[in-house]
Design an enzyme around this catalytic site. Sequence first.
Site, PDB file in Angstrom:
ATOM      1  N   LYS A  77     -65.249 -52.096  45.757  1.00 51.92           N
ATOM      2  CA  LYS A  77     -64.945 -51.429  44.488  1.00 51.92           C
ATOM      3  C   LYS A  77     -63.641 -50.627  44.606  1.00 51.92           C
ATOM      4  O   LYS A  77     -62.831 -50.608  43.684  1.00 51.92           O
ATOM      5  CB  LYS A  77     -66.097 -50.500  44.063  1.00 51.92           C
ATOM      6  N   TYR A 136     -69.849 -52.533  49.887  1.00 49.38           N
ATOM      7  CA  TYR A 136     -69.842 -52.432  48.420  1.00 49.38           C
ATOM      8  C   TYR A 136     -68.743 -51.477  47.958  1.00 49.38           C
ATOM      9  O   TYR A 136     -67.888 -51.840  47.133  1.00 49.38           O
ATOM     10  CB  TYR A 136     -71.209 -51.959  47.901  1.00 49.38           C
ATOM     11  N   THR A 158     -67.281 -46.854  40.425  1.00 47.65           N
ATOM     12  CA  THR A 158     -68.345 -45.999  40.951  1.00 47.65           C
ATOM     13  C   THR A 158     -67.778 -44.799  41.702  1.00 47.65           C
ATOM     14  O   THR A 158     -66.649 -44.860  42.219  1.00 47.65           O
ATOM     15  CB  THR A 158     -69.215 -46.832  41.918  1.00 47.65           C
ATOM     16  N   ASP A 159     -68.573 -43.730  41.813  1.00 50.99           N
ATOM     17  CA  ASP A 159     -68.147 -42.572  42.617  1.00 50.99           C
ATOM     18  C   ASP A 159     -68.209 -42.881  44.117  1.00 50.99           C
ATOM     19  O   ASP A 159     -67.697 -42.110  44.931  1.00 50.99           O
ATOM     20  CB  ASP A 159     -68.996 -41.333  42.296  1.00 50.99           C
ATOM     21  N   GLU A 160     -68.840 -44.009  44.494  1.00 51.92           N
ATOM     22  CA  GLU A 160     -69.002 -44.315  45.920  1.00 51.92           C
ATOM     23  C   GLU A 160     -67.659 -44.593  46.606  1.00 51.92           C
ATOM     24  O   GLU A 160     -67.562 -44.519  47.822  1.00 51.92           O
ATOM     25  CB  GLU A 160     -69.983 -45.472  46.109  1.00 51.92           C
TER      26      GLU A 160
HETATM   27  P1  NAD Z   1     -75.887 -55.221  37.991  1.00 52.18           P
HETATM   28  O1  NAD Z   1     -75.948 -55.776  39.376  1.00 52.18           O
HETATM   29  O2  NAD Z   1     -77.139 -54.795  37.318  1.00 52.18           O
HETATM   30  O3  NAD Z   1     -75.165 -56.260  37.036  1.00 52.18           O
HETATM   31  C1  NAD Z   1     -74.017 -56.973  37.398  1.00 52.18           C
HETATM   32  C2  NAD Z   1     -73.801 -58.100  36.402  1.00 52.18           C
HETATM   33  O4  NAD Z   1     -72.616 -58.794  36.782  1.00 52.18           O
HETATM   34  C3  NAD Z   1     -74.947 -59.105  36.376  1.00 52.18           C
HETATM   35  O5  NAD Z   1     -75.267 -59.441  35.052  1.00 52.18           O
HETATM   36  C4  NAD Z   1     -74.363 -60.314  37.112  1.00 52.18           C
HETATM   37  O6  NAD Z   1     -74.916 -61.544  36.676  1.00 52.18           O
HETATM   38  C5  NAD Z   1     -72.889 -60.199  36.752  1.00 52.18           C
HETATM   39  N1  NAD Z   1     -72.017 -60.854  37.730  1.00 52.18           N
HETATM   40  C6  NAD Z   1     -72.071 -60.743  39.078  1.00 52.18           C
HETATM   41  N2  NAD Z   1     -71.122 -61.520  39.637  1.00 52.18           N
HETATM   42  C7  NAD Z   1     -70.440 -62.108  38.625  1.00 52.18           C
HETATM   43  C8  NAD Z   1     -69.336 -62.987  38.563  1.00 52.18           C
HETATM   44  N3  NAD Z   1     -68.733 -63.442  39.683  1.00 52.18           N
HETATM   45  N4  NAD Z   1     -68.885 -63.387  37.357  1.00 52.18           N
HETATM   46  C9  NAD Z   1     -69.491 -62.952  36.217  1.00 52.18           C
HETATM   47  N5  NAD Z   1     -70.547 -62.131  36.222  1.00 52.18           N
HETATM   48  C10 NAD Z   1     -71.017 -61.700  37.411  1.00 52.18           C
HETATM   49  O7  NAD Z   1     -74.843 -54.003  38.094  1.00 52.18           O
HETATM   50  P2  NAD Z   1     -74.830 -52.615  37.314  1.00 52.18           P
HETATM   51  O8  NAD Z   1     -75.631 -51.639  38.069  1.00 52.18           O
HETATM   52  O9  NAD Z   1     -75.106 -52.850  35.876  1.00 52.18           O
HETATM   53  O10 NAD Z   1     -73.292 -52.202  37.502  1.00 52.18           O
HETATM   54  C11 NAD Z   1     -72.304 -52.652  36.575  1.00 52.18           C
HETATM   55  C12 NAD Z   1     -70.953 -52.087  36.981  1.00 52.18           C
HETATM   56  O11 NAD Z   1     -70.983 -50.674  37.008  1.00 52.18           O
HETATM   57  C13 NAD Z   1     -70.513 -52.527  38.387  1.00 52.18           C
HETATM   58  O12 NAD Z   1     -69.129 -52.774  38.350  1.00 52.18           O
HETATM   59  C14 NAD Z   1     -70.834 -51.325  39.261  1.00 52.18           C
HETATM   60  O13 NAD Z   1     -69.970 -51.257  40.372  1.00 52.18           O
HETATM   61  C15 NAD Z   1     -70.586 -50.194  38.286  1.00 52.18           C
HETATM   62  N6  NAD Z   1     -71.368 -48.961  38.534  1.00 52.18           N
HETATM   63  C16 NAD Z   1     -72.722 -49.014  38.729  1.00 52.18           C
HETATM   64  C17 NAD Z   1     -73.435 -47.830  38.921  1.00 52.18           C
HETATM   65  C18 NAD Z   1     -74.947 -47.845  39.082  1.00 52.18           C
HETATM   66  O14 NAD Z   1     -75.542 -46.797  39.330  1.00 52.18           O
HETATM   67  N7  NAD Z   1     -75.624 -48.981  38.902  1.00 52.18           N
HETATM   68  C19 NAD Z   1     -72.775 -46.607  38.918  1.00 52.18           C
HETATM   69  C20 NAD Z   1     -71.383 -46.595  38.720  1.00 52.18           C
HETATM   70  C21 NAD Z   1     -70.693 -47.773  38.520  1.00 52.18           C
HETATM   71  P1  TYD Z   2     -79.596 -47.115  45.650  1.00 49.32           P
HETATM   72  O1  TYD Z   2     -80.440 -47.076  44.418  1.00 49.32           O
HETATM   73  O2  TYD Z   2     -79.513 -48.383  46.437  1.00 49.32           O
HETATM   74  O3  TYD Z   2     -78.144 -46.619  45.206  1.00 49.32           O
HETATM   75  P2  TYD Z   2     -76.836 -46.239  46.121  1.00 49.32           P
HETATM   76  O4  TYD Z   2     -77.103 -46.596  47.518  1.00 49.32           O
HETATM   77  O5  TYD Z   2     -75.781 -47.099  45.520  1.00 49.32           O
HETATM   78  O6  TYD Z   2     -76.633 -44.790  45.893  1.00 49.32           O
HETATM   79  O7  TYD Z   2     -80.098 -45.971  46.632  1.00 49.32           O
HETATM   80  C1  TYD Z   2     -80.162 -44.618  46.219  1.00 49.32           C
HETATM   81  C2  TYD Z   2     -80.578 -43.776  47.414  1.00 49.32           C
HETATM   82  O8  TYD Z   2     -81.925 -44.111  47.763  1.00 49.32           O
HETATM   83  C3  TYD Z   2     -79.757 -44.051  48.666  1.00 49.32           C
HETATM   84  O9  TYD Z   2     -79.581 -42.817  49.370  1.00 49.32           O
HETATM   85  C4  TYD Z   2     -80.616 -45.001  49.483  1.00 49.32           C
HETATM   86  C5  TYD Z   2     -82.025 -44.590  49.104  1.00 49.32           C
HETATM   87  N1  TYD Z   2     -83.051 -45.651  49.107  1.00 49.32           N
HETATM   88  C6  TYD Z   2     -84.243 -45.489  49.803  1.00 49.32           C
HETATM   89  O10 TYD Z   2     -84.483 -44.450  50.477  1.00 49.32           O
HETATM   90  N2  TYD Z   2     -85.179 -46.480  49.741  1.00 49.32           N
HETATM   91  C7  TYD Z   2     -84.964 -47.632  49.039  1.00 49.32           C
HETATM   92  O11 TYD Z   2     -85.859 -48.540  49.029  1.00 49.32           O
HETATM   93  C8  TYD Z   2     -83.738 -47.789  48.333  1.00 49.32           C
HETATM   94  C9  TYD Z   2     -83.471 -49.048  47.544  1.00 49.32           C
HETATM   95  C10 TYD Z   2     -82.813 -46.771  48.390  1.00 49.32           C
END
Ligand code: NAD
Ligand code: TYD
Length: 353
Positions: A163, A159, A134-136
């Site tokens: 990462k 988080y 992630t970019d975070e």
């Molecule tokens: P998500 O929470 O929707 O899915 C995570 C999946 O991992 C789930 O299916 C869960 O069951 C599985 N999981 C969790 N713990 C596990 C374990 N110990 N063993 C096996 N499986 C396990 O997450 P997402 O949003 O789809 O993100 C997927 C990846 O992409 C993550 O690594 C996250 O850091 C990265 N990412 C997410 C975003 C975003 O905006 N959602 C952006 C950039 C990177």
């Molecule tokens: P989120 O979807 O949790 O992603 P991330 O924190 O990983 O970027 O949140 C996106 C943005 O929205 C973040 O600035 C927090 C804000 N937010 C709210 O204001 N209300 C909410 O209920 C949630 C879940 C997030």
Amino acid sequence: MEKYTKRIMITGGAGFIGSHVVRRFVTHYPAYLLINVDKLTYAGNLENLIDIENNPNYVFEKADVVDKKAMDELFLKYKITDVIHLAAESHVDRSIEGPMEFVFTNVVGTVTLLETARKHWVDKEPHVFYHVSTDEVFGSLEEEGFFTEQTPYDPRSPYSASKASSDHFVRAYFHTYQLPIKLSNCSNNYGSHHFPEKLIPLMITNILNEKPLPIYGNGLNIRDWLWVEDHASAIDVIFHNGKVGESYNVGGLNEWTNISLVHYLCQLMDEKLGRPAGSSAKLITYIADRAGHDQRYAIDAHKLDEELAWKPSITFEEGLSKTIDWYLDNTEWIKKVTSGDYQNYYTKQYHNR
Ligand code: NAD
Ligand code: TYD
């Protein structure tokens, strides 16, 4: 098994982004076997893959990436050639409530997989260990500037710290053991099958159910949004053509303050639901800010564009409209994934088929 040219373990394939990556690889690459390895936490739902679960080049294995023995057995069973690692605890608010699960899955789980790959990949065959991040990890921006691949790491939430730690281990395995790694850092994703705890799916479901729309702090924090299928296409391109040992930033130059994004969602949903203009916006409720709330994320994805010719395929307006339509057409999915006993129920159904 050997009839498949690659046998790719995709971890976290039942989650939001993972399910889109699995679907893309299963449908685009019939010569590959895709092994979805997922623990099925609250965020993992096999229903996300119901459309492809009977494809001959797809298998599901319920397992925890922290479980060394299970990972070892799966590498042996499928003669795993490559890993695309997405399994993670992914929600910042949950990491603030309880960081330990993030350390186990995101850090220990990643190192467990790295160790397993190091042990098994001793032949002369080409392998890829692709870590999705992630970019975070880069921290928080002020008004100016973008995250590049050279931006120093500065994680601020449990988080992002977990990462960042996993990213460091992935690079350490490249330098120390020459494990063939690739890495990408992507901005916030949105799209179908997104668990309704993150901003966009939570707001869509709350607007639908006429519940309050909680905005943290002053609502002026900025996120850079990318359609999840464009992230999956970037992962495809980097997996196949990215340079070993390198990382790529993924993003679509699409910054929004949270409050303007929620207003836009309200407007679109009023139109789609045939509600009077302005009615959903009345649900907006400002609440206490998130602890350590990062101000702004913004990705510079020039490297990916210039070296691998990747670009996002659709505009935010198109993507958001498609996303809302998907949630409106899948209210049963929302009910199921948010109901407490859903996980056990569906897992049982799947294994008893
Ligand atoms: P998500 O929470 O929707 O899915 C995570 C999946 O991992 C789930 O299916 C869960 O069951 C599985 N999981 C969790 N713990 C596990 C374990 N110990 N063993 C096996 N499986 C396990 O997450 P997402 O949003 O789809 O993100 C997927 C990846 O992409 C993550 O690594 C996250 O850091 C990265 N990412 C997410 C975003 C975003 O905006 N959602 C952006 C950039 C990177
Ligand atoms: P989120 O979807 O949790 O992603 P991330 O924190 O990983 O970027 O949140 C996106 C943005 O929205 C973040 O600035 C927090 C804000 N937010 C709210 O204001 N209300 C909410 O209920 C949630 C879940 C997030």
